[in-house]
Design a protein around this motif. Sequence first.
Motif, PDB file in Angstrom:
ATOM      1  N   THR A  84       0.831  -1.197   0.000  1.00 43.41           N
ATOM      2  CA  THR A  84       0.000   0.000   0.000  1.00 43.41           C
ATOM      3  C   THR A  84       0.870   1.253   0.000  1.00 43.41           C
ATOM      4  O   THR A  84       1.842   1.341   0.757  1.00 43.41           O
ATOM      5  N   LEU A  85       0.526   2.221  -0.836  1.00 43.47           N
ATOM      6  CA  LEU A  85       1.225   3.504  -0.893  1.00 43.47           C
ATOM      7  C   LEU A  85       0.267   4.596  -0.414  1.00 43.47           C
ATOM      8  O   LEU A  85      -0.801   4.786  -0.992  1.00 43.47           O
ATOM      9  N   ARG A  86       0.664   5.307   0.646  1.00 46.42           N
ATOM     10  CA  ARG A  86      -0.174   6.362   1.208  1.00 46.42           C
ATOM     11  C   ARG A  86       0.560   7.695   1.152  1.00 46.42           C
ATOM     12  O   ARG A  86       1.786   7.746   1.165  1.00 46.42           O
ATOM     13  N   GLY A  87      -0.201   8.751   1.129  1.00 43.30           N
ATOM     14  CA  GLY A  87       0.385  10.082   1.200  1.00 43.30           C
ATOM     15  C   GLY A  87       1.176  10.498  -0.018  1.00 43.30           C
ATOM     16  O   GLY A  87       1.996  11.422   0.056  1.00 43.30           O
ATOM     17  N   VAL A  88       0.950   9.852  -1.155  1.00 40.30           N
ATOM     18  CA  VAL A  88       1.665  10.192  -2.382  1.00 40.30           C
ATOM     19  C   VAL A  88       0.815  11.165  -3.201  1.00 40.30           C
ATOM     20  O   VAL A  88      -0.396  10.995  -3.332  1.00 40.30           O
ATOM     21  N   LYS A  89       1.450  12.186  -3.743  1.00 40.04           N
ATOM     22  CA  LYS A  89       0.747  13.125  -4.617  1.00 40.04           C
ATOM     23  C   LYS A  89       0.732  12.548  -6.028  1.00 40.04           C
ATOM     24  O   LYS A  89       1.739  12.579  -6.735  1.00 40.04           O
ATOM     25  N   TRP A  90      -0.406  12.033  -6.427  1.00 40.49           N
ATOM     26  CA  TRP A  90      -0.520  11.323  -7.697  1.00 40.49           C
ATOM     27  C   TRP A  90      -0.841  12.252  -8.869  1.00 40.49           C
ATOM     28  O   TRP A  90      -0.904  11.791 -10.004  1.00 40.49           O
ATOM     29  N   GLY A  91      -1.036  13.494  -8.612  1.00 42.73           N
ATOM     30  CA  GLY A  91      -1.361  14.410  -9.706  1.00 42.73           C
ATOM     31  C   GLY A  91      -2.855  14.540  -9.907  1.00 42.73           C
ATOM     32  O   GLY A  91      -3.668  13.836  -9.296  1.00 42.73           O
ATOM     33  N   ALA A  92      -3.210  15.459 -10.793  1.00 40.85           N
ATOM     34  CA  ALA A  92      -4.620  15.767 -11.020  1.00 40.85           C
ATOM     35  C   ALA A  92      -5.334  14.621 -11.729  1.00 40.85           C
ATOM     36  O   ALA A  92      -4.733  13.862 -12.487  1.00 40.85           O
ATOM     37  N   THR A  93      -6.618  14.495 -11.435  1.00 40.77           N
ATOM     38  CA  THR A  93      -7.449  13.489 -12.095  1.00 40.77           C
ATOM     39  C   THR A  93      -8.872  14.019 -12.195  1.00 40.77           C
ATOM     40  O   THR A  93      -9.347  14.760 -11.320  1.00 40.77           O
TER      41      THR A  93
END
Length: 548
Positions: free
Chosen positions: A296-305
């Motif tokens: 699990t990856l938390r707190g990552v800024k994945w960009g706009a969607t």
Amino acid sequence: MTSAAEGGGVTVASVASMRLVGGKTDLEGRVQITIGGKDGTICADGWDAKDAQVACRQLGLTGGTPASFGSDSLPALVSNVACKGNESRLASCKYDIGKPCSGSGAAGVKCQKPAVISVRLRFQESPFPLPSPSLQPGISPAPCCSGPLPIPEGRVEVLLSGGQYGPVCDRGFGTKEAQVVCRMAGKTGGRAIMGGAFGNALQPAVLDQLVCAGFENNLTSCNYVYTPEPRCNSHAAVECEQPPPMAVRLRNGKNGNEGRLEVEIGGTWSTVCQDLFTDAAAAVVCRKLGLNGGRTLRGVKWGATGLGVGISNVRCLGSEDELSACQFSTKPTGCTHAKDVGVACKPPTVSSVSIINGSTSGYPVVSLDGPIYRSGPICSDGFKNSAARVVCRMAGYADGYVLPTTGDPADVKPMTKVMNHVYCKGTERDLTRCSYDATTECKSKRAVKVKCTAQPIQGIRLVGGALKGLLQVKVRGQWGGICSVGFGKQEAEVACRQLGHSGGRVIGGGDSFHQAVIGDVVCAGTEASLNACEYDSDQSPNNFDEYR
């Protein structure tokens, strides 16, 4: 004091037989052992909780507390047992042999029921493997797998903590118990099928009188009687439901094996809130994508969607076939895209590489070993000569480089590209040691084409005569034959010239006892040696001819 490692004539094998007698249930009693064919007990002198825990573990049970169950008619064979508590068998502990027992009696234990590690449904499954599904780049397929079809019904068999698989007696087995079984099997629903509908297993039932509330995630949380040899007329069976398919994909990650998790529900894609999402849920996602692992990856800024947040509070056991078989909420209260969960998977290993549409020049096809077996060409996006060297080396060649292409040939175009963004240093032994994606799209829509360099011929000889015999060459330090397919007069003349003779023709004959080390030899006839000809050093046929 001795131990199995220190000698004394007692080994793990010689104390392999152990049993409990004199208790009210199969989980307690005096400990009887067999050493060198002689039955006896363990003296209670020094017998403590650590020793009892090891004794229960050896029996495939859990827990372990010392207890007394009266005297035994058998002699005490072992005394002063001293275990650390983490041993798998009593024979791995320290103990005394042949010393008198002070009269404290025979050692006894009270164990707890074994834990249920996993369940499986047994049926007359087809021995014929199903065709492997093709993955759309970056999007999971409909549920399937290689090998026998996962069945939603069958006889219930459980794996206990002691490593023992066995059926469950259907005495008292009903809908609530069936629901827990189906949940553990990664499926939904659950209906008990009575009367041994799928036949009885050859081995006796290991669980009896199973009673569940129906909401448990594991049968260990239910009540049951563990008994190695119950009197059971028929074994329990269940009918489960296959969970509806839920497509998943990973987006905006550093590579195609990780990224923001997106799911498709009712034809609409959305993100997933990280609340209650664990590595068990990540493992379900990765397995659905044909990948390994699951983190699990938390707190990552994945960009706009432009997508909405679709589900939250996802809770999985980790064994589910689909994310839809997990528990989740479709009302993600308090979730924003700042809480979008991500998943990191591990790519499947590359088990083999072959070159098609040519011998030394052609298109590499890789076989990927993962939850879903896949085979196909490599996308040309970002593929460089350093990766081509590893591909050719893995295919049995010495070196290689990338060839330019304008489009895939007819026999390659329909094949699904299963690998992309391959990055190698060029020194790796195989592609698994490189970096690559197994889920991303192929933007170029073209497969990689390479030119491989054959392994150099290190020596040549005739076996069976000075001017006539079986022609063998040495490649990679190994002597072997030459595949006879396509080997003609021009190739024979070059081979004879390299041997210091003139002329040369194919005689025929054959040798099926030596492996070919090169094949597809093509010479102009003027070369000084076979090294100057075109040939393939990735050979394993068994058809060779003699030449002179």
